[in-house]
Design a protein around this motif. Structure first.
Motif, PDB file in Angstrom:
ATOM      1  N   CYS A  81      -8.675   4.753 -13.323  1.00 60.76           N
ATOM      2  CA  CYS A  81      -9.705   4.434 -12.332  1.00 60.76           C
ATOM      3  C   CYS A  81     -11.053   4.970 -12.796  1.00 60.76           C
ATOM      4  O   CYS A  81     -11.170   6.144 -13.174  1.00 60.76           O
ATOM      5  N   ARG A 129       0.833  -1.204   0.000  1.00 63.58           N
ATOM      6  CA  ARG A 129       0.000   0.000   0.000  1.00 63.58           C
ATOM      7  C   ARG A 129       0.865   1.250   0.000  1.00 63.58           C
ATOM      8  O   ARG A 129       1.941   1.292   0.603  1.00 63.58           O
ATOM      9  N   LYS A 156     -15.695   1.355   0.945  1.00 61.69           N
ATOM     10  CA  LYS A 156     -15.917   1.330  -0.499  1.00 61.69           C
ATOM     11  C   LYS A 156     -14.575   1.216  -1.213  1.00 61.69           C
ATOM     12  O   LYS A 156     -13.618   1.918  -0.873  1.00 61.69           O
ATOM     13  N   THR A 157     -14.523   0.336  -2.194  1.00 64.03           N
ATOM     14  CA  THR A 157     -13.293   0.091  -2.940  1.00 64.03           C
ATOM     15  C   THR A 157     -13.489   0.448  -4.402  1.00 64.03           C
ATOM     16  O   THR A 157     -14.514   0.125  -4.998  1.00 64.03           O
ATOM     17  N   TYR A 158     -12.504   1.116  -4.966  1.00 61.73           N
ATOM     18  CA  TYR A 158     -12.525   1.499  -6.381  1.00 61.73           C
ATOM     19  C   TYR A 158     -11.419   0.724  -7.079  1.00 61.73           C
ATOM     20  O   TYR A 158     -10.259   0.741  -6.648  1.00 61.73           O
ATOM     21  N   SER A 159     -11.783   0.039  -8.152  1.00 63.31           N
ATOM     22  CA  SER A 159     -10.809  -0.779  -8.872  1.00 63.31           C
ATOM     23  C   SER A 159     -10.135   0.023  -9.969  1.00 63.31           C
ATOM     24  O   SER A 159     -10.741   0.911 -10.577  1.00 63.31           O
ATOM     25  N   GLU A 173      -6.272  -1.272  -6.093  1.00 61.10           N
ATOM     26  CA  GLU A 173      -7.490  -0.860  -5.395  1.00 61.10           C
ATOM     27  C   GLU A 173      -7.281   0.510  -4.774  1.00 61.10           C
ATOM     28  O   GLU A 173      -6.228   0.795  -4.204  1.00 61.10           O
ATOM     29  N   ILE A 174      -8.316   1.356  -4.906  1.00 60.57           N
ATOM     30  CA  ILE A 174      -8.275   2.711  -4.378  1.00 60.57           C
ATOM     31  C   ILE A 174      -9.242   2.807  -3.207  1.00 60.57           C
ATOM     32  O   ILE A 174     -10.398   2.375  -3.311  1.00 60.57           O
ATOM     33  N   HIS A 175      -8.784   3.383  -2.107  1.00 63.88           N
ATOM     34  CA  HIS A 175      -9.621   3.561  -0.926  1.00 63.88           C
ATOM     35  C   HIS A 175      -9.578   5.022  -0.499  1.00 63.88           C
ATOM     36  O   HIS A 175      -8.502   5.631  -0.449  1.00 63.88           O
ATOM     37  N   CYS A 226      -5.575   9.599  -1.580  1.00 67.33           N
ATOM     38  CA  CYS A 226      -6.248   8.320  -1.343  1.00 67.33           C
ATOM     39  C   CYS A 226      -5.205   7.241  -1.076  1.00 67.33           C
ATOM     40  O   CYS A 226      -4.010   7.441  -1.306  1.00 67.33           O
ATOM     41  N   ASN A 227      -5.671   6.128  -0.550  1.00 70.52           N
ATOM     42  CA  ASN A 227      -4.794   4.980  -0.307  1.00 70.52           C
ATOM     43  C   ASN A 227      -4.875   4.035  -1.500  1.00 70.52           C
ATOM     44  O   ASN A 227      -5.959   3.751  -2.006  1.00 70.52           O
ATOM     45  N   THR A 265      -3.694   0.263  -2.985  1.00 70.17           N
ATOM     46  CA  THR A 265      -3.146  -1.072  -2.749  1.00 70.17           C
ATOM     47  C   THR A 265      -2.832  -1.713  -4.090  1.00 70.17           C
ATOM     48  O   THR A 265      -3.717  -1.829  -4.948  1.00 70.17           O
TER      49      THR A 265
END
Length: 357
Positions: free
Chosen positions: A270, A54, A244-247, A235-237, A283-284, A286
């Protein structure tokens, strides 16, 4: 630790130091020592592994999907055709801009175009007369020269309009320049007042962007350079929207390492149809690397001394051999050994602390 060992093995603490003997990189343990009960081993083998780590990223617009529209020349705003949040299409008018110099350039262009049309007609008529034996060679040559000069003057007048960033097909005599949107998108900024004077290059009067898809720019540390490739999943958090996760998918892995942070830029495509990701937002991120066959051991197998990592290998004579390795943390209580071990060897995975007593 000596007290612990004593509690576990009776009154043999005083003998512990005689049961573990270090000779260079080799460790010998008395075969009858209770220490063996606390040591665990595993045969080294490869297994499918996908690196996951991350870092922090920043949301930015996709290149080519944002337009900062400034005044192409100094002049006065004559009209505003947009408002904040408005959806516009490529070629839609944004604002009107006029100046005396622009009006003169438009006037000169239309005069040159009219002259070119007349000169071209005279030249065509003269060629027809000459073909029928009516006109003279001198008259034909003169008409040709006039047509050529008229064409050059028209090209020059069009070039002058180009300086004003004006399309000749949309210029009208005495009308201001209609500045249009170069892309489809939404109006994010509208900073203009009808009648106000603006200078050339003062800054964007309007910003239009398509934010249905955004880029997330992240920087990864040097030890992860080999763990990411274009097309890998990420993955974006967002901290403000927990759960909620954004791919996304890695679009680009940079080629230039930042000398101060020793990090590399990675750009992630994204989807942003929900508009949760705002430009400039942190944002975080991963990353999930491409699966590969790797040697994975429990983190307890890894020993450290100064700046070196090492593990103990069990030899056929029950002695232990210290082996330096290169490793990286997988983030789930395991380590990935990238250098130093081979499949089939037996590594100690637990109990190394007893060997340093």
């Amino acid at each position: 630790m000596a007290v612990l060992l004593s509690a576990c093995t009776g009154n043999r603490t005083a003998d512990t130091y005689n049961e573990v003997i270090h000779r260079g990189d080799t460790v010998y343990i008395d075969r009858n020592s209770p220490i063996w009960e606390y040591l665990e081993f595993r045969t080294v083998r490869e297994e499918e592994y996908s690196a996951a780590f991350r870092t922090v990223g920043e949301v930015s617009p996709v290149a080519g999907r944002i337009a900062e529209i400034s005044a192409p020349f100094a002049g006065r705003i004559t009209e505003c055709n947009i408002h904040l949040g408005q959806k516009v299409r490529e070629g839609s008018p944004v604002f009107g801009l006029g100046s005396s110099d622009f009006y003169e350039a438009g006037k000169a262009y239309f005069a040159a175009r009219s002259n070119h049309t007349l000169a071209a007609k005279r030249y065509a008529r003269q060629k027809e007369l000459s073909a029928n034996g009516v006109g003279t060679e001198k008259e034909l040559e003169q008409a040709g020269n006039e047509a050529y000069i008229a064409e050059q003057e028209l090209e020059q007048a069009a070039a002058v309009l180009g300086i004003f960033n004006a399309d000749t097909s949309s210029v009208r005599t005495g009308r201001p320049l209609s500045v249009v949107s170069p892309i489809n998108g939404e109006v994010l900024k509208c900073d203009m007042t009808i009648g106000s004077y603006v200078g050339e290059g003062e800054g964007p009067l309007a910003v239009i962007a398509d934010l249905s898809e955004v880029w997330v720019r992240a920087f990864i540390k040097e030890r992860y350079f080999g763990s990411v490739r274009e097309g890998d999943r990420a993955e974006i958090h967002i901290p403000s929207i927990p759960g909620k996760t954004y791919s996304g998918r890695i679009r680009y892995v940079g080629e230039i390492v930042d000398p101060s942070s020793r990090s590399l830029e990675v750009i992630i495509d994204c989807d942003n149809r929900d508009r949760d990701l705002k430009l400039g937002m942190f944002c975080n991120v991963t990353f999930f690397g491409t699966p590969s066959e790797s040697i994975i051991l429990p983190a307890t197998a890894l020993m450290q001394e100064r700046e070196s990592d090492f593990v103990y290998l069990l030899l056929p004579d029950s002695s232990l051999l210290r082996r330096n390795v290169v490793s990286e943390n997988t983030g789930n209580g395991s380590v990935r050994i990238t250098e130093g071990l081979s499949c089939g060897e037996t590594a100690m995975t637990k109990g190394g602390i007893f060997l340093n007593m």
